[in-house]
Every structure is written in C-alpha cells, then in structure tokens.
Write a protein that holds these residues in place. Sequence first.
Motif, PDB file in Angstrom:
ATOM      1  N   THR A 131     -14.114  23.441   9.544  1.00 26.67           N
ATOM      2  CA  THR A 131     -15.105  24.085   8.672  1.00 26.67           C
ATOM      3  C   THR A 131     -15.999  25.073   9.416  1.00 26.67           C
ATOM      4  N   GLY A 132     -15.754  25.251  10.700  1.00 22.10           N
ATOM      5  CA  GLY A 132     -16.538  26.217  11.452  1.00 22.10           C
ATOM      6  C   GLY A 132     -17.905  25.736  11.851  1.00 22.10           C
ATOM      7  N   ARG A 133     -18.120  24.426  11.832  1.00 19.76           N
ATOM      8  CA  ARG A 133     -19.413  23.881  12.272  1.00 19.76           C
ATOM      9  C   ARG A 133     -19.426  23.574  13.763  1.00 19.76           C
ATOM     10  N   GLN A 134     -18.260  23.671  14.401  1.00 17.72           N
ATOM     11  CA  GLN A 134     -18.151  23.471  15.845  1.00 17.72           C
ATOM     12  C   GLN A 134     -17.116  24.457  16.372  1.00 17.72           C
ATOM     13  N   THR A 135     -17.389  24.982  17.578  1.00 15.63           N
ATOM     14  CA  THR A 135     -16.453  25.934  18.179  1.00 15.63           C
ATOM     15  C   THR A 135     -15.472  25.200  19.073  1.00 15.63           C
ATOM     16  N   ALA A 136     -14.188  25.434  18.863  1.00 10.73           N
ATOM     17  CA  ALA A 136     -13.153  24.806  19.689  1.00 10.73           C
ATOM     18  C   ALA A 136     -13.159  25.388  21.092  1.00 10.73           C
ATOM     19  N   THR A 137     -12.776  24.574  22.062  1.00 11.23           N
ATOM     20  CA  THR A 137     -12.540  25.077  23.413  1.00 11.23           C
ATOM     21  C   THR A 137     -11.061  25.452  23.530  1.00 11.23           C
ATOM     22  N   ALA A 138     -10.717  26.128  24.605  1.00 14.15           N
ATOM     23  CA  ALA A 138      -9.308  26.476  24.827  1.00 14.15           C
ATOM     24  C   ALA A 138      -8.453  25.218  24.927  1.00 14.15           C
ATOM     25  N   THR A 139      -9.000  24.169  25.571  1.00 16.11           N
ATOM     26  CA  THR A 139      -8.267  22.897  25.681  1.00 16.11           C
ATOM     27  C   THR A 139      -8.070  22.262  24.308  1.00 16.11           C
ATOM     28  N   ASP A 140      -9.109  22.314  23.464  1.00 17.01           N
ATOM     29  CA  ASP A 140      -8.995  21.781  22.101  1.00 17.01           C
ATOM     30  C   ASP A 140      -7.832  22.436  21.363  1.00 17.01           C
ATOM     31  N   LEU A 141      -7.715  23.744  21.510  1.00 14.79           N
ATOM     32  CA  LEU A 141      -6.669  24.483  20.800  1.00 14.79           C
ATOM     33  C   LEU A 141      -5.270  24.065  21.274  1.00 14.79           C
ATOM     34  N   THR A 142      -5.142  23.878  22.590  1.00 12.23           N
ATOM     35  CA  THR A 142      -3.849  23.450  23.137  1.00 12.23           C
ATOM     36  C   THR A 142      -3.466  22.075  22.600  1.00 12.23           C
ATOM     37  N   VAL A 143      -4.419  21.152  22.633  1.00  7.25           N
ATOM     38  CA  VAL A 143      -4.168  19.786  22.163  1.00  7.25           C
ATOM     39  C   VAL A 143      -3.820  19.787  20.674  1.00  7.25           C
ATOM     40  N   TRP A 144      -4.556  20.536  19.888  1.00  8.80           N
ATOM     41  CA  TRP A 144      -4.341  20.604  18.436  1.00  8.80           C
ATOM     42  C   TRP A 144      -2.929  21.112  18.124  1.00  8.80           C
ATOM     43  N   CYS A 145      -2.556  22.218  18.757  1.00 13.83           N
ATOM     44  CA  CYS A 145      -1.250  22.828  18.478  1.00 13.83           C
ATOM     45  C   CYS A 145      -0.092  21.921  18.890  1.00 13.83           C
ATOM     46  N   GLN A 146      -0.245  21.234  20.014  1.00 13.87           N
ATOM     47  CA  GLN A 146       0.808  20.323  20.457  1.00 13.87           C
ATOM     48  C   GLN A 146       0.943  19.141  19.497  1.00 13.87           C
ATOM     49  N   ALA A 147      -0.193  18.610  19.054  1.00 16.49           N
ATOM     50  CA  ALA A 147      -0.158  17.465  18.146  1.00 16.49           C
ATOM     51  C   ALA A 147       0.421  17.842  16.792  1.00 16.49           C
ATOM     52  N   ALA A 148       0.195  19.097  16.370  1.00 16.22           N
ATOM     53  CA  ALA A 148       0.704  19.555  15.077  1.00 16.22           C
ATOM     54  C   ALA A 148       2.155  20.015  15.159  1.00 16.22           C
TER      55      ALA A 148
END
Length: 279
Positions: free
Chosen positions: A46-63
């Motif tokens: 919802t854009g209430r928190q900014t993802a880190t680069a690590t967050d993005l990597t983890v998210w994409c791998q899990a998805a």
Amino acid sequence: MSTDFQRAREALGARLRELRTEAGLTQRQLAQAVGWAHSKISKLETGRQTATATDLTVWCQAAGFPEAAVELKAGLRRLETQYRSWRRQLASGHKGIQEALLAQEQRTKSIRVYETSVVPGILQTPDYARHLFTHGARLHRSPRDVEDAVRARMRRQEVLYQRGRKYQVIVWEAVLHAGVGGAAVMRGQLDRLAGVVGLDTVSFGIVPFSAVLDLTPKHGFWIHDDRRVTVETVNAEMELKDPLDVDLYLRLWEHYEQLAVHGPAAHRIIARARAAVDA
C-alpha cells in the motif's frame, strides 16, 4: 513526504501486489514463506513502507519471479530520487521555497554549486532575483509574492559570511552574458560577482569559453555535504541521495573544477563581460 514521492512508492507497492497475486499467494502465505510479519506485506503493497533492495529480491524469489527483481530495483532507485514538481511547490508562491532552502543550508557545512545559465541564488543581487521570480511566477502561473521571495533569498545569503561553512561555486562563462533583466541588472550582478572573488567562505570559479570540454556543460546542480544532490529542471526539482548518483556528480564537479579559473583570472573574465554590457 512529497506527494510525488508517495505516488512513486504506491506504484512500487502495486507492482509487488501484482507479483504476489500472479503467484497465487495471499499476504499471509507470502509472509510465512519469507518469515516477515503480515503487517510488513500490507505496508509494502500500500506504499506505507519503502522496500529495500533485499526486500525486493526476497519477494520476487518467494513469488517465483526472481527475474523481476532487476526491474523493481530500478524502480526503487527512481523512488529514492525525490521528484518535486514546481507546480506543487509553487502553489503558495516562491517565498516558502526560499525559507525552506535557508533552513537546509543552515544545516549544511559544505555546498558545491555548478550552474550553466544563471547566477546561483546565494550570489544574486535583489534586482536579478526579482526579475527571475517575476518571470518564474508568470511561467508557472503561481502566486506573485515577488518582494517577499526576494527578501527571503537575500536572507539566505547571510550564511556566506558565517565561519565554518564553505561554498564552492563554478559557473560557465555563458552565465555572465545571459542578459537577465537587461543591462542595468547585469551591471549590478557582475559587480556583485567581482566582489565575491576573494571571500574566505566562497570559492568562485568560471569555466571559460576557451576551455576544452571533454564533457559538455549540461545542467546545473548543487552538492550538499557530499551526501545529496539537487537538480532543477523547468518543471521539477530532483533530490538524489543514492551514493552512486552522488559519486557521479562529484566526479562531474571535479572535471569542471579542473577547467575553472579563479582569482585574478576570474576577475578578468568578469571585467570583460562587464565591458560588453557597457559597450
């Protein structure tokens, strides 16, 4: 937080949500898969928190879309570049912007300025500034608080005389010939620049027309304490904080600094421009 910044963060969150739903995962399932709190998933989407680069990597791998991380990280870098449109900033006029800049500059010890077409605000005369504010308000159709803005800009210049601060200003010689406001305004402005040469807190240099340029003049920029860079365009102001971006502008600054002339040589260039105005 600026509206532009928040919209960019929401757009990044929407893309994260798309990846999750395409993978057939609920927020709770994704949270369990990566070991995060459910609230973090919700805030990121919802854009209430900014993802880190690590967050993005983890998210994409899990998805199940690891290749999407490259795209999202590029989006994150754009997000970290704060983009503030003049239309929104000037909604209440120029004075507020000048006061905000004064507050920022009072917290800054070192500022490096490079300009290709205009005398930097911290070195402008009232008449020069008045001309720019008048026509800037006309261009952007913003409230005309010109005299208040001029006074605020002049207050900004008080920091030039405070110990412990260092301003390093470089302009392309074209700045001296731009003809802002006409001959009378330019005479006063050039006299002001001649007086700046030699100030203890200001290093003023000019890249002459005769300089051999490996890199063209491009656009102006301000580097604050070697940690962030501001760049102005016709429609917006950008604030760059990514270390790679800051390093790029520092290298560009060093290139122009090597080409610039200072002291008596700068005085001579200003004198020639002054003579051209009088001719």
